[in-house]
Write a protein that holds these residues in place. Structure first.
Motif, PDB file in Angstrom:
ATOM      1  N   ARG A 232      -6.724  12.756  -4.325  1.00 19.09           N
ATOM      2  CA  ARG A 232      -5.918  12.049  -3.333  1.00 19.09           C
ATOM      3  C   ARG A 232      -6.686  10.835  -2.824  1.00 19.09           C
ATOM      4  O   ARG A 232      -7.879  10.697  -3.050  1.00 19.09           O
ATOM      5  CB  ARG A 232      -5.587  12.980  -2.157  1.00 19.09           C
ATOM      6  CG  ARG A 232      -4.943  14.278  -2.579  1.00 19.09           C
ATOM      7  CD  ARG A 232      -3.506  14.100  -2.986  1.00 19.09           C
ATOM      8  NE  ARG A 232      -2.704  13.639  -1.865  1.00 19.09           N
ATOM      9  CZ  ARG A 232      -1.640  12.860  -2.008  1.00 19.09           C
ATOM     10  NH1 ARG A 232      -1.259  12.464  -3.200  1.00 19.09           N
ATOM     11  NH2 ARG A 232      -0.947  12.487  -0.957  1.00 19.09           N
ATOM     12  N   MET A 233      -5.962   9.980  -2.113  1.00 14.77           N
ATOM     13  CA  MET A 233      -6.589   8.737  -1.687  1.00 14.77           C
ATOM     14  C   MET A 233      -6.250   8.445  -0.228  1.00 14.77           C
ATOM     15  O   MET A 233      -5.147   8.728   0.234  1.00 14.77           O
ATOM     16  CB  MET A 233      -6.073   7.606  -2.581  1.00 14.77           C
ATOM     17  CG  MET A 233      -6.806   6.310  -2.393  1.00 14.77           C
ATOM     18  SD  MET A 233      -6.600   5.264  -3.858  1.00 14.77           S
ATOM     19  CE  MET A 233      -7.290   3.751  -3.265  1.00 14.77           C
TER      20      MET A 233
ATOM     21  N   ASP B 229       0.813  -1.212   0.000  1.00 19.49           N
ATOM     22  CA  ASP B 229       0.000   0.000   0.000  1.00 19.49           C
ATOM     23  C   ASP B 229       0.848   1.264   0.000  1.00 19.49           C
ATOM     24  O   ASP B 229       0.520   2.246  -0.646  1.00 19.49           O
ATOM     25  CB  ASP B 229      -0.913   0.017   1.229  1.00 19.49           C
ATOM     26  CG  ASP B 229      -2.255  -0.636   0.927  1.00 19.49           C
ATOM     27  OD1 ASP B 229      -2.420  -1.103  -0.208  1.00 19.49           O
ATOM     28  OD2 ASP B 229      -3.113  -0.666   1.825  1.00 19.49           O
ATOM     29  N   TYR B 230       1.943   1.242   0.744  1.00 18.87           N
ATOM     30  CA  TYR B 230       2.668   2.506   0.846  1.00 18.87           C
ATOM     31  C   TYR B 230       3.408   2.847  -0.435  1.00 18.87           C
ATOM     32  O   TYR B 230       3.690   4.020  -0.692  1.00 18.87           O
ATOM     33  CB  TYR B 230       3.588   2.552   2.074  1.00 18.87           C
ATOM     34  CG  TYR B 230       4.777   1.614   2.091  1.00 18.87           C
ATOM     35  CD1 TYR B 230       5.936   1.940   1.403  1.00 18.87           C
ATOM     36  CD2 TYR B 230       4.756   0.441   2.831  1.00 18.87           C
ATOM     37  CE1 TYR B 230       7.036   1.096   1.447  1.00 18.87           C
ATOM     38  CE2 TYR B 230       5.842  -0.397   2.890  1.00 18.87           C
ATOM     39  CZ  TYR B 230       6.980  -0.062   2.189  1.00 18.87           C
ATOM     40  OH  TYR B 230       8.072  -0.879   2.239  1.00 18.87           O
TER      41      TYR B 230
ATOM     42  N   ARG C  77      -9.599   2.288  -7.773  1.00 19.80           N
ATOM     43  CA  ARG C  77      -8.263   2.170  -8.359  1.00 19.80           C
ATOM     44  C   ARG C  77      -8.246   2.657  -9.807  1.00 19.80           C
ATOM     45  O   ARG C  77      -7.236   3.178 -10.267  1.00 19.80           O
ATOM     46  CB  ARG C  77      -7.784   0.726  -8.258  1.00 19.80           C
ATOM     47  CG  ARG C  77      -7.701   0.297  -6.802  1.00 19.80           C
ATOM     48  CD  ARG C  77      -6.874  -0.928  -6.593  1.00 19.80           C
ATOM     49  NE  ARG C  77      -6.198  -0.781  -5.308  1.00 19.80           N
ATOM     50  CZ  ARG C  77      -4.902  -0.929  -5.123  1.00 19.80           C
ATOM     51  NH1 ARG C  77      -4.129  -1.263  -6.128  1.00 19.80           N
ATOM     52  NH2 ARG C  77      -4.364  -0.730  -3.933  1.00 19.80           N
TER      53      ARG C  77
ATOM     54  N   PHE D  90      -1.749   0.213   8.702  1.00 20.89           N
ATOM     55  CA  PHE D  90      -0.407  -0.307   8.970  1.00 20.89           C
ATOM     56  C   PHE D  90       0.382  -0.479   7.682  1.00 20.89           C
ATOM     57  O   PHE D  90       1.581  -0.291   7.655  1.00 20.89           O
ATOM     58  CB  PHE D  90      -0.492  -1.634   9.729  1.00 20.89           C
ATOM     59  CG  PHE D  90      -0.912  -1.442  11.142  1.00 20.89           C
ATOM     60  CD1 PHE D  90       0.036  -1.270  12.132  1.00 20.89           C
ATOM     61  CD2 PHE D  90      -2.249  -1.359  11.479  1.00 20.89           C
ATOM     62  CE1 PHE D  90      -0.350  -1.051  13.443  1.00 20.89           C
ATOM     63  CE2 PHE D  90      -2.643  -1.131  12.787  1.00 20.89           C
ATOM     64  CZ  PHE D  90      -1.684  -0.981  13.771  1.00 20.89           C
ATOM     65  N   ALA D  91      -0.290  -0.824   6.602  1.00 20.06           N
ATOM     66  CA  ALA D  91       0.426  -1.082   5.351  1.00 20.06           C
ATOM     67  C   ALA D  91       0.627   0.181   4.525  1.00 20.06           C
ATOM     68  O   ALA D  91       1.501   0.224   3.674  1.00 20.06           O
ATOM     69  CB  ALA D  91      -0.336  -2.108   4.520  1.00 20.06           C
ATOM     70  N   SER D  92      -0.176   1.222   4.782  1.00 20.40           N
ATOM     71  CA  SER D  92      -0.156   2.338   3.845  1.00 20.40           C
ATOM     72  C   SER D  92       0.847   3.422   4.224  1.00 20.40           C
ATOM     73  O   SER D  92       1.006   4.384   3.490  1.00 20.40           O
ATOM     74  CB  SER D  92      -1.557   2.928   3.697  1.00 20.40           C
ATOM     75  OG  SER D  92      -2.026   3.349   4.948  1.00 20.40           O
ATOM     76  N   LEU D  93       1.513   3.271   5.361  1.00 18.62           N
ATOM     77  CA  LEU D  93       2.559   4.230   5.713  1.00 18.62           C
ATOM     78  C   LEU D  93       3.903   3.525   5.610  1.00 18.62           C
ATOM     79  O   LEU D  93       4.080   2.433   6.165  1.00 18.62           O
ATOM     80  CB  LEU D  93       2.373   4.755   7.140  1.00 18.62           C
ATOM     81  CG  LEU D  93       1.027   5.420   7.451  1.00 18.62           C
ATOM     82  CD1 LEU D  93       1.019   5.899   8.892  1.00 18.62           C
ATOM     83  CD2 LEU D  93       0.749   6.572   6.516  1.00 18.62           C
TER      84      LEU D  93
ATOM     85  N   ARG E  72      -1.576  13.220   5.059  1.00 22.97           N
ATOM     86  CA  ARG E  72      -0.881  13.106   3.773  1.00 22.97           C
ATOM     87  C   ARG E  72      -1.855  13.380   2.628  1.00 22.97           C
ATOM     88  O   ARG E  72      -1.508  14.036   1.651  1.00 22.97           O
ATOM     89  CB  ARG E  72      -0.292  11.701   3.625  1.00 22.97           C
ATOM     90  CG  ARG E  72       0.226  11.412   2.236  1.00 22.97           C
ATOM     91  CD  ARG E  72       0.926  10.087   2.158  1.00 22.97           C
ATOM     92  NE  ARG E  72       0.017   8.970   2.448  1.00 22.97           N
ATOM     93  CZ  ARG E  72       0.406   7.710   2.579  1.00 22.97           C
ATOM     94  NH1 ARG E  72       1.678   7.397   2.448  1.00 22.97           N
ATOM     95  NH2 ARG E  72      -0.461   6.760   2.841  1.00 22.97           N
TER      96      ARG E  72
ATOM     97  N   ILE F 240       0.538   7.639  -5.798  1.00 25.96           N
ATOM     98  CA  ILE F 240      -0.545   8.621  -5.777  1.00 25.96           C
ATOM     99  C   ILE F 240      -0.052   9.966  -5.243  1.00 25.96           C
ATOM    100  O   ILE F 240      -0.658  10.996  -5.496  1.00 25.96           O
ATOM    101  CB  ILE F 240      -1.735   8.044  -4.980  1.00 25.96           C
ATOM    102  CG1 ILE F 240      -2.328   6.889  -5.790  1.00 25.96           C
ATOM    103  CG2 ILE F 240      -2.782   9.079  -4.699  1.00 25.96           C
ATOM    104  CD1 ILE F 240      -3.387   6.129  -5.099  1.00 25.96           C
TER     105      ILE F 240
ATOM    106  N   PHE G 190      -6.221   5.153   2.397  1.00 23.72           N
ATOM    107  CA  PHE G 190      -6.207   3.699   2.247  1.00 23.72           C
ATOM    108  C   PHE G 190      -6.898   2.999   3.413  1.00 23.72           C
ATOM    109  O   PHE G 190      -7.109   3.579   4.474  1.00 23.72           O
ATOM    110  CB  PHE G 190      -4.763   3.203   2.146  1.00 23.72           C
ATOM    111  CG  PHE G 190      -4.087   3.633   0.880  1.00 23.72           C
ATOM    112  CD1 PHE G 190      -4.024   2.789  -0.210  1.00 23.72           C
ATOM    113  CD2 PHE G 190      -3.527   4.901   0.773  1.00 23.72           C
ATOM    114  CE1 PHE G 190      -3.408   3.186  -1.377  1.00 23.72           C
ATOM    115  CE2 PHE G 190      -2.922   5.299  -0.391  1.00 23.72           C
ATOM    116  CZ  PHE G 190      -2.850   4.447  -1.469  1.00 23.72           C
ATOM    117  N   GLN G 191      -7.177   1.724   3.186  1.00 24.57           N
ATOM    118  CA  GLN G 191      -7.876   0.949   4.201  1.00 24.57           C
ATOM    119  C   GLN G 191      -6.982   0.602   5.390  1.00 24.57           C
ATOM    120  O   GLN G 191      -7.341   0.813   6.535  1.00 24.57           O
ATOM    121  CB  GLN G 191      -8.409  -0.352   3.581  1.00 24.57           C
ATOM    122  CG  GLN G 191      -8.907  -1.330   4.639  1.00 24.57           C
ATOM    123  CD  GLN G 191      -9.599  -2.529   4.032  1.00 24.57           C
ATOM    124  OE1 GLN G 191      -9.653  -2.695   2.833  1.00 24.57           O
ATOM    125  NE2 GLN G 191     -10.165  -3.359   4.894  1.00 24.57           N
ATOM    126  N   ASP G 192      -5.788   0.054   5.068  1.00 27.07           N
ATOM    127  CA  ASP G 192      -4.970  -0.529   6.122  1.00 27.07           C
ATOM    128  C   ASP G 192      -3.974   0.494   6.659  1.00 27.07           C
ATOM    129  O   ASP G 192      -3.001   0.823   5.997  1.00 27.07           O
ATOM    130  CB  ASP G 192      -4.226  -1.745   5.556  1.00 27.07           C
ATOM    131  CG  ASP G 192      -3.447  -2.482   6.624  1.00 27.07           C
ATOM    132  OD1 ASP G 192      -3.266  -1.920   7.719  1.00 27.07           O
ATOM    133  OD2 ASP G 192      -3.019  -3.612   6.359  1.00 27.07           O
TER     134      ASP G 192
END
Lengths: 374, 329, 579
Positions: free
Chosen positions: C404-405, A265-266, C363, C411-414, C476, A272, C407-409
């Protein structure tokens, strides 16, 4: 229970960088840390071989053929009969078995050969360029014998040869892995990044190479090396042959990490954010897999060392006068030689220690490589 | 049906792989500068033997040594397909004659090594995972690490040394003198088994160290899966449920490791065979390489590669057969 | 033996609370002062800390709590399946009617005595039906085994029983399904199979550990209904573990609320919902009800009629190939003729179950997937329009400053290797939106607007909880003053009370910054709370679109009706399952 996934102390501050976290994890892996220290010592002695080895590894002396190891005595009695600190070894007395007409060495308690730390020696060049004339351990009279690990069939000092062999064997592993890493990074990286047909072909090639027994392939390639090449050329050729087949594992790791990271995801978030492809790779992906690659590479070194040792042992790899552990073990090929002089197997112990510690270190690094995993 | 499709796909891939391997092997044959005949002629000239130029030229034409690589390859590979592996110039015999019954003995040693390997690795690996951090597990882990760290040839040397010093026996070879060239008989078989333990032990050690590590890791993963708790909640006895569920599931990736275990086993059997001087393919491979008798060497390497690939194919099919996820996909 | 005092061991603030102890008469399972601990690297984790509960025959007791409250460990302690933890104190007693009670916690966890209870008298089903079934054994063989462990019957007879059990849990074609593997079942069918296995020996007690959490809401409704009707048929007591107050209201006769390994409150379901004593219970109910009430406070300012985004006839199909010759081409239509308008300043919710195509839609709109056909015309700040799904689309990266978006998770999106400052500043750096010298103060402002202190800037994401991380992700997202924000299940990973906080933050930001939103969620309640309009998606199609309130009050499409009916209400009086 999220707090239990990371060290409590770290949550409190939260300012530790990736490498600090990795180090924190690695440090808890006692065996890996210990192995790391052993390896540093091994590599140091390889670098400083000329200084540490008591003798010239090529110097031979027919008088001391298969002389057994001497043990170091730290204490001695002085003239008044009191015990004093005076490290020394005993000389040899030779007995001849009248029936078999074989010479056997026994220690001569009368002849005491005092040892000196940092004593003067013949001038030499450390690592080939630093002029020195002191060694770690010397004897006063260079004609008296000093064979701490015994002598071989030509009366050469096994210890000195072992130390010099360390330099070649450890560096073959390191250089071989660096070459494999370069191939693996380029091929695996491109494969992971572009995917498609290129990836498909690379995958098949890797699968092909991994499905073959490596030793006969290595043997075949090594046997094809011209006999008239000089030592250095052979050394590099053998290293290249090892990495020609050894790169597949590293390419697989690189590609796997690349593919896994691509869908993180990151990384999508960075896309993005408007970041360019180059920035995504360099800023967001490379830092995430550097630690994994280092761990995988360090786990590949022992394989290289084992392969070099096996090839040289069979006479297909490095050749005398180069000294590597495998070359030294060639001396032990004959069972009668080993039976007379079991100390010829010492290089084998060195192989085991090096490979064992490298495996421990690599395991520790792999476990610590991702400090963010649950 | 799906299984058949899978089998056909693996078979086609194996054929392609063998083709690629044959090119590599032929490349190895061609690598040394000049051809064998040139070397032989030089040698004959040096020793003062009369050089029969005509005979040499005839051989050269027969093996197409004056033709381009691709033609030579074609001549060689089309011979290989019908079982003609070429000619050993060093031993002046056909490669088939040289190989003789060594192939069978090689296979027997490797097969026994695999059997012993699994007989050691399976119980130890399962025990090690189920009783994680117990004394037995720690011992198995140490054994595993040391097994990985000792080169095969060193293990063979140590075994030789120990048995020589302790029993005064040399454990080289696979047969006593009286059975060396005898025909197969019960006595010869007994003699074979009284020798074969040493190489089998050496080859199996390194492999079982790896399998134990993999099995332990796989099984530890599987032991924490929810379906294990489901089985517990059903009221199954602990060992029974471990054998029936997690061990069964962990077997699948293990079967697929046979694929890369075989190359390791063949590799280590070569080194061991050389050190212990077994009447297998290994010593003649080394000899042919050292004397650059490349036709023999190339054929041997090809043979060993093909055997490995066949074994891998079998393990792939076995995996598909025991794993419904592959069988039905 | 009346341990109720400890059962309602409330925090000092709630000393007024006094929950009457249920009569012990028909008690079938009694848990008294249970303590289950896990040994961690640093000290002990008291997962269950002196918990007392009572389950009556035929009754349903729901244990509710957020993640980490110890509710699951409590359930697992009953059958002593808590490895690597262990029960260190208290007593669990199973009282099978006339027979003498069996003290489960005193039994050897590997011994035959407790094994006779497991799957015999007390059965258990788990959260993840896929991983709770063996991947390499047929469903039938797993059920047959469960039967034969407790009944001395032949395989053939057991097989007949297994088929009849599958029929009872309403699995179609049970004679065929019995020989299938778990991966050939759908999620709902797997959980049905698990239930069939649990019922194999007609247990007195069924323990259900979050059995519907991994399922879609319509499937959840079916499974809840099934459990309820089977409970009646078999006369079982059910201990139901959940985090969802709606499910509690549907299922429970009695409720225990847990937090940090302790029972905070215990009582009759009507009493818990009408007069919750403990503030945490009030929070849980409040958060659940919030999502049931209509849209939140209106966003300031009026909506313009100008569309900011016009989506027309988006189509996208994913092909999956099988076999060497790639003959069998199963095509999944992820998007089918998807069209809608989004007005400036509006929030449009997209609701749908898994596989509905809602995430694919998001997406496509940020250029991560290429559509097969269709367009999405976006009106840019300067008045020009760009087709987001067109060829050029995101070739112009400056579009990402406006869209901009989130995200769901969290923990995974940072990126775990970057500090909060680096993460929030990244979009400003790559778009050169802010001079270097002002970056730090700008990041501080942004953090303040998501209600985080500015001094967290130098920390890495691992130092934060899920809710805080999601705030960083929001900072962000708004860093570039965007005009359109896509939120993909932005609150799904958060527990109830946190979810409401994050939603309220987003509402605040929306009205302050005049953002347009496309909010994607599987949770119709969240959408109703946040969005003026909603689109309901199923199998790649929008089946219904319109104002949120009117869709919720008066759904037109049969699927929307089904979806709404399936959502459990946090009000036991509306429960359709309890008779």
């Amino acid at each position: 229970m999220t707090a239990t996934t990371v060290d409590d102390r770290i949550v409190a501050a939260g300012t530790e960088t990736q490498w600090q976290l990795i180090w924190g994890r690695f440090r808890r892996h006692r065996l890996a840390v210990f192995s790391g220290i052993v390896l540093i010592l091994l590599y140091l002695s390889a670098a400083l071989a000329e200084f540490i080895a008591p003798q010239d590894p090529h110097a031979f002396n027919a008088r001391f053929t298969f002389a057994p190891p001497q043990s170091i005595n730290l204490l001695d009695r002085n003239d008044e009969g009191r015990l004093i600190f005076r490290p020394h070894v005993n000389g040899y007395a030779v007995e001849v078995d009248p029936v078999a007409l074989r010479r056997t060495f026994v220690t001569d308690p009368e002849e005491k050969i005092p040892l000196r730390l940092f004593g003067k020696s013949e001038p030499y060049r450390l690592m080939g360029f630093i002029p020195m004339q002191h060694k770690l351990i010397t004897v006063e009279d260079s004609r008296t014998p000093l064979f701490l690990l015994g002598a071989d069939r030509l009366g050469r000092d096994v210890l000195s040869r072992l130390i010099h062999g360390t330099r070649i064997s450890l560096s073959v592993g390191l250089i071989g892995v660096i070459m494999s890493l370069v191939i693996g990074l380029v091929v695996g990286g491109l494969s992971g990044y572009y995917g498609g047909l290129f990836d498909l072909i690379v995958q098949r090639v890797i699968e092909f190479l991994r499905s073959l027994p490596t030793i006969p392939l290595w043997m075949g390639l090594a046997a094809a090396l011209p006999r008239d090449w000089d030592a250095l050329a052979i050394y590099f050729a053998v290293t290249i042959i090892l990495s020609l087949i050894g790169w597949t594992e590293l390419a697989r790791v690189v590609r796997g990490r690349f593919l896994a990271l691509k869908t993180e995801d990151y990384v999508t978030a960075a896309r993005i954010d408007g970041a360019s492809d180059l920035r995504i790779v360099m800023r967001h992906m490379v830092p995430a897999f550097t630690s994994h690659i280092i761990a995988a590479a360090s786990l590949a070194v022992p394989g290289m060392i084992l392969a070099e040792t096996a090839l040289s042992f069979l006479g297909l790899g490095l050749q005398a006068p180069i000294i590597s552990w495998g070359v030294l073990l060639q001396e032990a090929q004959n069972i009668r030689a080993v039976a007379t002089a079991p100390w010829l197997l010492w290089p084998g112990a060195a192989v085991i220690v090096a490979v064992l510690t490298m495996n421990f270190l690599g395991d520790g690094m792999r476990d610590a490589a991702d400090p963010y995993a649950q | 049906m799906a299984l058949l499709r899978y089998a056909v796909r693996r078979l086609l891939f194996m054929i392609a792989t063998i083709l690629a391997l044959s090119i590599v092997c032929f490349g190895i044959i061609q690598l040394p500068p000049g051809d064998f005949l040139t070397a032989k002629m030089a040698e004959m000239a040096a020793t003062g033997d009369a050089v029969n130029v005509d005979a040499v030229e005839r051989l050269r034409a027969q093996y197409g040594l004056d033709r381009p690589f691709i033609v030579q390859y074609w001549l060689w590979v089309s011979g290989v397909v019908v079982g003609d592996f070429g000619f050993s110039f060093e031993l002046t015999k056909t490669v088939r004659e040289v190989i003789g019954d060594r192939l069978g003995i090689s296979l027997a040693v490797e097969f026994l090594a695999i059997v012993v390997l699994w007989a050691i690795a399976l119980p130890v690996g399962i025990y090690s995972a189920v009783r994680q951090y117990s004394i037995g597990d720690v011992a198995a882990t140490i054994f595993g690490f040391i097994g990985l760290a000792i080169p095969n040839f060193l293990l063979a040397l140590l075994l030789m040394y120990i048995s020589f010093v302790a029993f005064g026996a040399t454990i080289t070879g696979l047969f006593s003198d009286e059975y060396m060239n005898a025909r197969w008989s019960f006595g010869r078989l007994v003699d074979f088994f009284s020798h074969v333990w040493a190489p089998v032990l050496v080859i199996a050690t390194a492999g079982s160290a790896q399998v134990i590590r993999i099995l332990r890791a796989n099984l530890l993963d599987e032991l924490s899966r929810p379906y294990v708790d489901t089985a517990r909640a059903k009221g199954m006895a602990e060992w029974r449920l471990i054998m029936r569920y997690p061990v069964r599931v962990a077997m699948n990736p293990l079967v697929s490791t046979i694929g890369w275990l075989l190359p390791t086993i063949i590799s280590s059997s070569i080194v061991t065979g050389i050190v212990l001087n077994l009447p297998t393919l290994s010593p003649i491979l080394l000899r042919s390489l050292l004397s650059q008798d490349m036709h023999l060497a190339g054929a041997l390497i090809l043979l060993m590669g093909v055997l490995t690939l066949l074994g891998t194919l079998l393990s792939d099919l076995l995996l598909a057969w025991i794993d419904p996820r592959i069988r039905m996909a | 033996m009346t341990p109720r005092e400890t059962a309602i061991a409330l925090e000092p603030a709630d000393q007024s609370a006094a929950v009457p102890a249920p009569e012990v008469a028909d008690e079938i399972l009694a848990i008294v002062d249970l303590e289950t601990h896990f040994t961690m690297r640093r000290g002990n984790l008291k997962a269950v800390d002196k918990v007392s509960l009572s389950l009556r025959a035929g009754d349903t007791l729901c244990v509710v709590g957020e993640s980490g409250s110890g509710k699951s460990v409590t359930a697992r302690s009953i059958l002593n399946i808590v490895k690597p933890g262990r029960i260190v104190g208290g007593r669990i007693s199973f009282k099978p009617g006339d027979d003498a009670p069996i003290h489960l916690s005193d039994l050897d966890p590997y011994g035959p005595a407790i094994r006779a209870v497991r799957g015999g008298h007390i059965s258990m089903i788990f959260q993840e039906p896929m991983s709770s079934l063996s991947p390499v054994h047929t469903i039938g063989s797993q059920i047959i085994e469960a039967i034969r462990l407790h009944q001395p019957i032949e395989k053939k007879e057991a097989r007949e029983q297994a088929i009849s059990l599958l029929k009872q849990v309403q699995i179609p074609d049970p004679e065929i399904a019995v020989d299938r593997y778990a991966f050939q079942y759908s999620g709902g069918m797997r959980q049905r199979a698990m239930i069939a296995m649990a019922l194999a020996n007609k247990p007195k007690v069924l323990i259900a550990d979050e059995p519907t959490t991994a399922l879609d809401v319509t499937t959840q409704a079916e499974i809840l209904k099934l459990i309820k009707s089977l409970q009646r048929d078999y006369g079982m007591a059910v201990l139901f573990i959940t985090h969802d107050m709606g499910v509690v209201a549907e299922m429970a006769d009695h409720v225990a609320v847990m937090r940090d390994g302790k029972v905070l409150e215990y009582g009759d379901v009507d009493q818990i919902f009408s007069r919750p004593q403990h503030p945490h219970t009030q929070d849980l109910i409040g958060a659940a009800r919030l999502m049931e009430s209509g849209p939140a406070a209106k966003v300031a300012g009026t909506l313009s009629e100008e569309p900011i985004l016009q989506v027309r006839n988006l189509n996208l199909a994913f092909g999956t190939t099988h076999g060497m010759l790639r003959r069998h081409r199963a095509v999944v239509h992820a998007l089918r003729d998807v069209s809608f308008d989004l007005r400036a300043g509006e929030a449009l919710g997209v609701v749908g179950e898994s596989g509905s195509g809602k995430t694919t839609l998001a997406r496509c709109l940020v250029g991560l997937y290429k559509v097969d056909s269709g367009s999405a015309m976006f009106t840019r700040g300067d008045g020009s329009t760009t087709d987001l799904c067109g060829r050029g689309g995101f070739g112009d990266r400056s579009l990402y400053t406006e869209i901009r978006m989130i995200f769901q998770d969290p923990f995974a999106s940072l990126n775990p290797r970057m500090t909060v400052e680096q993460i929030v500043a990244e979009p400003m750096i790559v778009n050169r939106a802010c001079p270097k010298s002002e970056l730090r103060s700008r990041v501080a402002d942004l953090l303040e607007s998501v209600e985080l202190p500015a001094d967290v800037m130098d920390r890495y994401p691992h130092a934060f909880s899920g809710g805080q991380r999601q705030r960083i992700g929001i900072a962000r997202a708004i860093a570039l003053n965007p005009r359109l924000v896509l939120a993909d299940e932005a609150t799904s990973a958060l527990d109830g009370s946190l979810r409401a906080q994050v939603l309220d933050l987003l509402l605040k930001l929306r009205s302050r910054l005049g953002l347009s939103f496309i909010f994607i969620s599987h949770d119709i309640g969240v959408i109703r709370y946040f969005c003026e309009r909603m689109a309901v998606m199923r199998r790649g199609e929008i089946v219904e679109i319109g104002p949120s309130q009117s869709i919720c009050d008066n759904p037109q499409h049969a699927y929307t009706q089904e979806l709404l009916a399936a959502v459990p209400r946090a009000d036991p009086k509306q429960s359709r399952l309890r008779g």
